[in-house]
Design a protein around this motif. Structure first.
Motif, PDB file in Angstrom:
ATOM      1  N   LEU B 484       0.845  -1.202   0.000  1.00 35.30           N
ATOM      2  CA  LEU B 484       0.000   0.000   0.000  1.00 35.30           C
ATOM      3  C   LEU B 484       0.877   1.247   0.000  1.00 35.30           C
ATOM      4  N   ASP B 487      -1.398   6.116  -2.780  1.00 37.77           N
ATOM      5  CA  ASP B 487      -2.527   6.016  -3.715  1.00 37.77           C
ATOM      6  C   ASP B 487      -3.738   5.352  -3.048  1.00 37.77           C
ATOM      7  N   TRP B 488      -3.494   4.712  -1.878  1.00 38.17           N
ATOM      8  CA  TRP B 488      -4.601   4.139  -1.102  1.00 38.17           C
ATOM      9  C   TRP B 488      -5.664   5.211  -0.846  1.00 38.17           C
ATOM     10  N   ARG B 491      -7.522   5.455  -4.093  1.00 34.35           N
ATOM     11  CA  ARG B 491      -8.027   4.234  -4.709  1.00 34.35           C
ATOM     12  C   ARG B 491      -9.079   3.548  -3.851  1.00 34.35           C
ATOM     13  N   LYS B 492      -8.833   3.537  -2.537  1.00 37.69           N
ATOM     14  CA  LYS B 492      -9.763   2.819  -1.672  1.00 37.69           C
ATOM     15  C   LYS B 492     -11.100   3.548  -1.528  1.00 37.69           C
ATOM     16  N   GLY B 495     -14.412   3.546  -4.529  1.00 34.72           N
ATOM     17  CA  GLY B 495     -15.636   2.748  -4.618  1.00 34.72           C
ATOM     18  C   GLY B 495     -16.759   3.381  -3.822  1.00 34.72           C
ATOM     19  N   ARG B 498     -17.854   6.555  -5.450  1.00 31.28           N
ATOM     20  CA  ARG B 498     -18.655   6.267  -6.650  1.00 31.28           C
ATOM     21  C   ARG B 498     -20.084   5.912  -6.246  1.00 31.28           C
ATOM     22  N   ARG B 499     -20.182   5.090  -5.169  1.00 33.45           N
ATOM     23  CA  ARG B 499     -21.530   4.731  -4.709  1.00 33.45           C
ATOM     24  C   ARG B 499     -22.278   5.957  -4.216  1.00 33.45           C
TER      25      ARG B 499
END
Lengths: 70, 580
Positions: B484, B487-488, B491-492, B495, B498-499
């Motif tokens: 890790l 960028d975690w 990147r994490k 999601g 986005r939801r």
């Protein structure tokens, strides 16, 4: 590692020590410590390996699909 | 005026990128080599102080300005584009060739840009061209990584552009000037944008994320241009800024720690770009003539040996299908040439005497000593231990030596090895004759790398780094893991975000759309025949609204009603005409 390779490395070390005790040193605080760079290389490498591996184990290393799992 | 255009070093590359797709496919790889050579010839022959200016709106854009600093970067950028062209000679993909030319052209464009607007235009174009070299791998993984790469760079580019616009608003000038002591918001924004491209933590994660996922040949180009063009801009605009010394030292060690953990040859190399660029950033932060010379010399050396290392990693990936340690081992017998060429790069980056890393890295470390920043000097030497550990020892041990896994190995194209030989020879030549490089540097050089004390110090450090590695080699067992990084943070939560933003908003839109459609449908049915609708409203008694039998008098409007409506309409129309 073959025997002659270890011998070559030992000779290099001895040569470097001979040079070290026969030339003028720099003016840093560590310059007067004998064989400082031998200690530095050895301890530095060991420290980097253990520090990195510990950090990896505790926090950083994950399974390859870590980011794919929602 | 038009003849001036031929003195712009970036132009042959950009024009080449336009011409190349028009040529027959069989000629493209050969012609590709021509454009960097023309650029190199131009850079080599342009005298100091050359200026090419163009009027653009109210401003004068200086598209080419030559001095010692820009020339040395221009030479190595053009050369490495040429070497990359040899390495990718077997590639028959126009997209990659065009992207590589535009990318290299932009790096040279940045180097010779004489004003901030020209600089930022090449800067943004460079981000797009380089992102293509990640996408061109055409895997789902590289597609996502390329998009992250592009988004991060557009963010950095926006920071830079924002800073430049503020700077122009404040000073009214587009000139590229030294901003080290400025301290304005504009200068911090410019510094932030440039630092992102130089991969200064915490703005560095794009590098180790994207480079290992790029195409085999693309990674060679990527390793050279983005970070080093940022180093060039730092050297020009922010020399002597103390914060750069601090961040530079952090970078050197940050890359070292993550490289120990990485499970992919190209990821180790990527983290060691961060580490090596750290030396350059630190040198720029020290800001003395010797330190700046060291930073520039190290950028020059680094471009050569890092390209060589990525070429070696590329051969492994090309011939075995993987660059992950967990799938490699015991390749020395089947790949002796690749191994030894890679080792030239490894010796160089580790600062072995007789190789080019020795003559440039030591210059920065010695400059730190002369500037009496002892702690920084020791930490830079410690990072150098880590460099030898990861690149000189870990990579060969896990790839070419170690357990033989009986991996099926194909033969690499000859041109890959030819490119490696060309670059390896240069790594050696500059290491043996340092004056070839020292004479190109911006300030005159009095530094002598081959002193007895320095050789003694290097031998002791390297030998005992090896001894420590040998004793702890059991620690280096490859596992299929990822590490890790910062960028975690994007990147994490991606999601979840986005939801939250895309999906939930989408659901609201869907719900509203569904309801509206139902309403429209109802109205449409009713509107087909307003009379029926009116009658149904009247039908208070539910029994009468039952339509068991079709009754034309109920469901079809009587003719007299229609005639009455038409007559009424005519009367109304006449009435309006008369009244008006």
């Amino acid at each position: 590692m073959k025997r002659w390779q270890w011998i070559a490395i030992s000779l290099l070390t001895v040569a470097s020590l001979v040079v070290e005790f026969n030339i003028e040193h720099g003016d840093h605080w560590w310059s007067s410590i004998p064989a400082f760079y031998i200690l530095f290389g050895f301890a530095g490498c060991t420290a980097i390996i253990f520090f990195s591996k510990t950090l990896g184990k505790l926090f950083l290393q994950r399974e390859e699909d870590y980011y794919d799992v929602e | 005026m038009w003849s001036d255009l031929f003195t712009i070093p970036a132009l042959p590359m950009i024009v080449g990128a336009i011409i190349l797709p028009l040529l027959p496919k069989s000629l493209r790889s050969t012609t590709f080599l021509l454009f960097p050579l023309i650029s190199l010839a131009i850079v080599w022959t342009l005298p100091d102080g050359t200026l090419v200016a163009v009027e653009f709106m109210r401003y004068t854009l200086i598209v080419c300005k030559v001095d010692q600093l820009s020339r040395v970067f221009g030479i190595i950028f053009a050369f490495i584009a040429f070497a990359g062209g040899i390495y990718s000679f077997h590639i028959r993909e126009t997209g990659q060739q065009v992207a590589a030319l535009v990318y290299a052209g932009c790096a040279i464009g940045i180097t010779f840009a004489g004003d901030l607007l020209t600089l930022v235009m090449f800067w943004e174009l460079m981000a797009i061209a380089s992102a293509y070299l990640v996408w061109a791998r055409r895997t789902a993984d590289s597609e996502r990584a390329g998009m992250r790469y592009l988004l991060v760079h557009l963010f950095g580019g926006s920071m830079l552009l924002g800073g430049i616009l503020l700077h122009v608003a404040e000073t009214g000038s587009l000139e590229i000037i030294r901003l080290s002591e400025s301290g304005t918001l504009a200068s911090w924004l410019i510094l932030g944008g440039v630092a992102l491209n130089a991969a200064v933590p915490p703005l560095h994660a794009w590098l180790a994320d994207a480079y290992p996922r790029a195409t085999i040949t693309g990674a060679v180009f990527l390793s050279a241009f983005t970070t080093k063009s940022a180093v060039y801009v730092l050297a020009r605009m922010f020399p002597g800024m103390e914060i750069l010394l601090i961040f530079g030292v952090i970078m050197t060690l940050y890359g070292v720690v993550f490289a120990v953990l990485a499970n992919d040859i190209r990821e180790v190399l990527a983290y060691h770009i961060i580490s090596q660029v750290g030396y350059m950033v630190a040198g720029i932060g020290i800001g003395t003539e010797m330190a700046l010379n060291g930073a520039v010399a190290h950028a020059y050396s680094h471009i050569l040996y890092k390209a060589l290392l990525f070429m070696g990693a590329g051969v492994v990936l090309h011939t075995t299908g993987t660059s992950k340690f967990s799938g490699l081992g015991g390749l020395a017998k089947s790949q002796p040439v690749t191994l030894w060429l890679f080792m030239v790069g490894a010796f160089s980056i580790s600062g072995f005497p007789l190789f080019n890393g020795f003559i440039s890295k030591s210059m920065i470390v010695s400059a730190a000593g002369e500037a009496h920043v002892d702690t920084a000097m020791l930490l830079l030497m410690l990072a150098s231990v880590g460099t030898f550990l990861s690149i000189g020892l870990k990579i060969p041990a896990l790839t070419w030596f170690g357990a033989d896994r009986d991996i099926a190995v194909t033969k690499p194209p000859v041109n890959m090895h030819v490119a490696m030989v060309v670059v390896a020879v240069l790594c050696f030549v500059y290491g043996v004759v340092p004056s070839l490089l020292y004479n190109m540097l911006p300030y005159s050089v009095t530094y002598e790398p081959y002193t007895a004390y320095h050789l003694m110090e290097t031998v002791q450090i390297l030998v005992f780094t090896f001894v420590a590695f040998w004793m702890l080699r059991s620690k280096f067992v490859s596992h299929p893991t990822i590490t890790l990084d910062t960028d975690w943070f994007y990147r994490k939560p991606a999601g979840f975000l986005r939801r939250l933003v895309v999906d939930s908003l989408g659901q609201v839109f869907d719900w509203v759309e569904e309801k509206i459609m139902i309403g429209v449908k109802k109205i449409a049915i009713r509107a087909r025949n307003p009379l029926t609708f009116a009658r149904n409203l009247q039908a208070v008694n539910p029994a009468s609204s039952e339509r068991a039998d079709f009754d034309p008098d109920v469901y079809r409007p009587p003719a007299e009603l229609l005639i009455a409506l038409i007559l009424l309409g005519v009367v109304a129309l006449f009435g309006m005409i008369v009244l008006l």
